[in-house]
Motif scaffolding. Structure first.
Motif, mmCIF file in Angstrom:
data_model
loop_
_atom_site.group_PDB
_atom_site.id
_atom_site.type_symbol
_atom_site.label_atom_id
_atom_site.label_comp_id
_atom_site.label_asym_id
_atom_site.label_seq_id
_atom_site.Cartn_x
_atom_site.Cartn_y
_atom_site.Cartn_z
ATOM 1 N N VAL A 164 0.914 -1.079 0.111
ATOM 2 C CA VAL A 164 0.027 0.297 0.127
ATOM 3 C C VAL A 164 1.054 1.427 0.112
ATOM 4 C CG1 VAL A 164 -1.881 1.123 1.152
ATOM 5 C CG2 VAL A 164 -1.866 -1.063 1.325
ATOM 6 N N ASP A 165 0.584 2.191 -0.741
ATOM 7 C CA ASP A 165 1.323 3.548 -0.845
ATOM 8 C C ASP A 165 0.313 4.630 -0.210
ATOM 9 O OD1 ASP A 165 2.579 5.928 -1.282
ATOM 10 O OD2 ASP A 165 2.850 5.472 -3.436
ATOM 11 N N TYR A 166 0.544 5.295 1.123
ATOM 12 C CA TYR A 166 -0.257 5.947 1.493
ATOM 13 C C TYR A 166 -0.051 7.546 1.297
ATOM 14 C CZ TYR A 166 -2.338 2.484 4.712
ATOM 15 O OH TYR A 166 -3.119 1.406 5.182
ATOM 16 N N SER A 167 0.850 7.674 0.195
ATOM 17 C CA SER A 167 1.389 9.166 0.093
ATOM 18 C C SER A 167 0.266 10.145 -0.380
ATOM 19 C CB SER A 167 2.473 9.154 -1.109
ATOM 20 O OG SER A 167 1.851 8.745 -2.362
ATOM 21 N N THR A 168 -0.906 9.647 -0.926
ATOM 22 C CA THR A 168 -1.876 10.753 -1.280
ATOM 23 C C THR A 168 -3.004 10.144 -0.330
ATOM 24 O OG1 THR A 168 -2.525 9.312 -3.003
ATOM 25 C CG2 THR A 168 -1.122 10.993 -3.556
ATOM 26 N N TYR A 169 -2.976 9.706 0.752
ATOM 27 C CA TYR A 169 -3.914 8.982 1.354
ATOM 28 C C TYR A 169 -4.659 10.211 2.101
ATOM 29 C CZ TYR A 169 -6.853 6.702 4.791
ATOM 30 O OH TYR A 169 -7.969 6.225 5.784
ATOM 31 N N GLY A 170 -5.724 10.277 2.210
ATOM 32 C CA GLY A 170 -6.716 11.626 2.865
ATOM 33 C C GLY A 170 -6.544 12.717 2.178
ATOM 34 N N ASP A 171 -6.396 12.780 0.636
ATOM 35 C CA ASP A 171 -5.980 13.824 -0.004
ATOM 36 C C ASP A 171 -4.737 14.678 0.375
ATOM 37 O OD1 ASP A 171 -8.537 14.017 -1.408
ATOM 38 O OD2 ASP A 171 -9.586 15.052 0.444
ATOM 39 N N GLY A 172 -3.581 13.737 0.825
ATOM 40 C CA GLY A 172 -2.351 14.140 1.082
ATOM 41 C C GLY A 172 -2.272 14.747 2.507
ATOM 42 N N ARG A 173 -3.124 14.507 3.335
ATOM 43 C CA ARG A 173 -2.934 14.923 4.646
ATOM 44 C C ARG A 173 -2.303 13.821 5.623
ATOM 45 N NH1 ARG A 173 -7.883 17.087 3.488
ATOM 46 N NH2 ARG A 173 -9.037 15.445 4.429
ATOM 47 N N TRP A 174 -2.005 12.619 4.798
ATOM 48 C CA TRP A 174 -1.372 11.463 5.929
ATOM 49 C C TRP A 174 -0.236 11.824 6.276
ATOM 50 C CZ3 TRP A 174 -2.733 7.129 8.233
ATOM 51 C CH2 TRP A 174 -1.695 6.246 8.493
ATOM 52 N N GLU A 175 0.281 11.917 7.489
ATOM 53 C CA GLU A 175 1.420 12.040 8.120
ATOM 54 C C GLU A 175 2.372 10.987 8.465
ATOM 55 O OE1 GLU A 175 0.731 14.856 11.064
ATOM 56 O OE2 GLU A 175 0.178 16.336 9.824
ATOM 57 N N GLY A 176 1.741 9.822 8.443
ATOM 58 C CA GLY A 176 2.556 8.482 9.062
ATOM 59 C C GLY A 176 3.435 8.046 7.653
ATOM 60 N N PRO A 177 4.191 6.956 8.043
ATOM 61 C CA PRO A 177 5.032 6.313 7.201
ATOM 62 C C PRO A 177 4.324 5.971 5.753
ATOM 63 C CG PRO A 177 5.166 5.023 9.110
ATOM 64 C CD PRO A 177 4.028 6.000 9.290
ATOM 65 N N ARG A 178 5.374 6.057 4.504
ATOM 66 C CA ARG A 178 4.470 6.022 3.295
ATOM 67 C C ARG A 178 3.867 4.627 2.871
ATOM 68 N NH1 ARG A 178 6.938 7.765 -2.580
ATOM 69 N NH2 ARG A 178 5.305 7.090 -4.056
ATOM 70 N N PHE A 179 4.909 3.535 3.036
ATOM 71 C CA PHE A 179 4.401 2.048 2.513
ATOM 72 C C PHE A 179 4.111 1.207 3.651
ATOM 73 C CE2 PHE A 179 7.388 3.998 -0.584
ATOM 74 C CZ PHE A 179 6.822 4.082 -1.785
ATOM 75 N N ALA A 180 3.144 0.541 3.332
ATOM 76 C CA ALA A 180 2.807 -0.618 4.413
ATOM 77 C C ALA A 180 2.740 -1.834 3.564
ATOM 78 C CB ALA A 180 1.394 -0.307 5.156
ATOM 79 N N VAL A 181 2.778 -3.029 4.367
ATOM 80 C CA VAL A 181 2.405 -4.390 3.880
ATOM 81 C C VAL A 181 1.031 -4.811 4.386
ATOM 82 C CG1 VAL A 181 3.117 -6.670 3.634
ATOM 83 C CG2 VAL A 181 4.742 -5.070 3.204
ATOM 84 N N VAL A 182 -0.125 -5.299 3.830
ATOM 85 C CA VAL A 182 -1.213 -5.784 4.463
ATOM 86 C C VAL A 182 -1.462 -7.192 4.101
ATOM 87 C CG1 VAL A 182 -3.923 -5.484 4.568
ATOM 88 C CG2 VAL A 182 -2.216 -3.513 4.437
ATOM 89 N N SER A 183 -1.597 -7.919 5.267
ATOM 90 C CA SER A 183 -1.844 -9.468 4.781
ATOM 91 C C SER A 183 -3.169 -9.675 5.324
ATOM 92 C CB SER A 183 -0.523 -10.274 5.671
ATOM 93 O OG SER A 183 0.419 -9.853 5.217
ATOM 94 N N HIS A 184 -3.576 -10.884 4.718
ATOM 95 C CA HIS A 184 -5.025 -11.546 5.256
ATOM 96 C C HIS A 184 -4.753 -12.892 5.564
ATOM 97 C CE1 HIS A 184 -6.523 -7.732 3.384
ATOM 98 N NE2 HIS A 184 -7.556 -7.926 3.940
ATOM 99 N N LEU A 185 -5.196 -13.263 6.873
ATOM 100 C CA LEU A 185 -4.833 -14.625 7.501
ATOM 101 C C LEU A 185 -6.097 -15.393 7.334
ATOM 102 C CD1 LEU A 185 -1.967 -14.150 9.931
ATOM 103 C CD2 LEU A 185 -1.720 -14.661 7.361
ATOM 104 N N LEU A 186 -6.226 -16.843 7.462
ATOM 105 C CA LEU A 186 -7.425 -17.498 7.516
ATOM 106 C C LEU A 186 -7.095 -18.692 8.417
ATOM 107 C CD1 LEU A 186 -10.295 -18.335 6.772
ATOM 108 C CD2 LEU A 186 -9.252 -19.524 4.772
#
Length: 206
Positions: A66-88
């Motif tokens: 995930v690239d959060y660089s434009t999240y919330g119209d650019g108001r995101w202040e956290g880290p830019r990149f994340a890894v999201v996993s789904h476990l079953l």
């Protein structure tokens, strides 16, 4: 026999107890449980989720970047990149989402979980190819969707829509060649046409 799925709030409490201080945050939204962890604890948390008695998440069913660089119209202040996993967990009939942010925006990296679930192999390669996220410990981290000579990571929000290079077959050289993009970027503005009396109920004279 598959067990009846427990309520999200109950699963949240179970995971919070199993993970303890390893988890930064465990939350419930829209009926789904999300665990957020720091990159240093990512691999240990994933192993705990697979092996702990109340967790038993035997399957990694998805992993993406995930690239959060434009999240919330650019108001995101956290880290830019994340890894999201789904476990079953098939045996306990429960699911969980896990999110880990990469510590460095310029060189995003997290530990590979391919040693825990073999299904992570191609998922991690895809996240590397499209987002440039590195997975430390992955034995074969190379592009999986783009071509060998591809430049950049096309799912990053700052990647140009037209790309950097284009390819064509050169009849004289009898091979595919790469050249700088010749397409000029353009903006498409929709043109709205309104007829006279649009939406009205006027009668047309015979």
């Amino acid at each position: 026999m598959t067990e009846i799925a427990i309520a999200p709030e109950a699963l949240k409490d179970t995971l919070a107890t199993a993970l303890g201080a390893l988890a930064q945050h465990v939350s419930v939204a829209l009926g789904e449980v999300t665990v957020t962890v720091a990159p240093a604890q990512y691999h240990e948390v994933m192993k705990t989720l697979r092996d702990a008695a109340g967790c038993r998440f035997e399957q990694l069913i998805d992993l993406c970047g995930v690239d959060y660089s434009t999240y919330g119209d650019g108001r995101w202040e956290g880290p830019r990149f994340a890894v999201v996993s789904h476990l079953l967990s098939v045996s306990l009939n429960q699911r969980v989402r896990l999110r880990v942010f990469c510590a460095d925006d310029d060189f995003p990296v997290v530990q590979s979980v391919n040693d825990l679930w073999s299904s992570a192999n191609w998922f991690e390669r895809e996240a590397f190819d499209l987002y440039g996220i590195m997975f430390e410990g992955h034995a074969d981290l190379r592009r999986i969707l783009t071509d060998y000579g591809f430049i950049g990571h096309p799912f990053r929000k700052d990647f140009p829509l037209s790309g950097h290079v284009e390819m064509r077959y050169d009849a004289e050289r009898q091979r595919v060649v790469y050249e700088p993009v010749s397409i000029e970027p353009r903006e498409v503005t929709p043109r709205v046409i309104r007829e006279d009396h649009y939406g009205g109920c006027t009668e047309r004279a015979l």
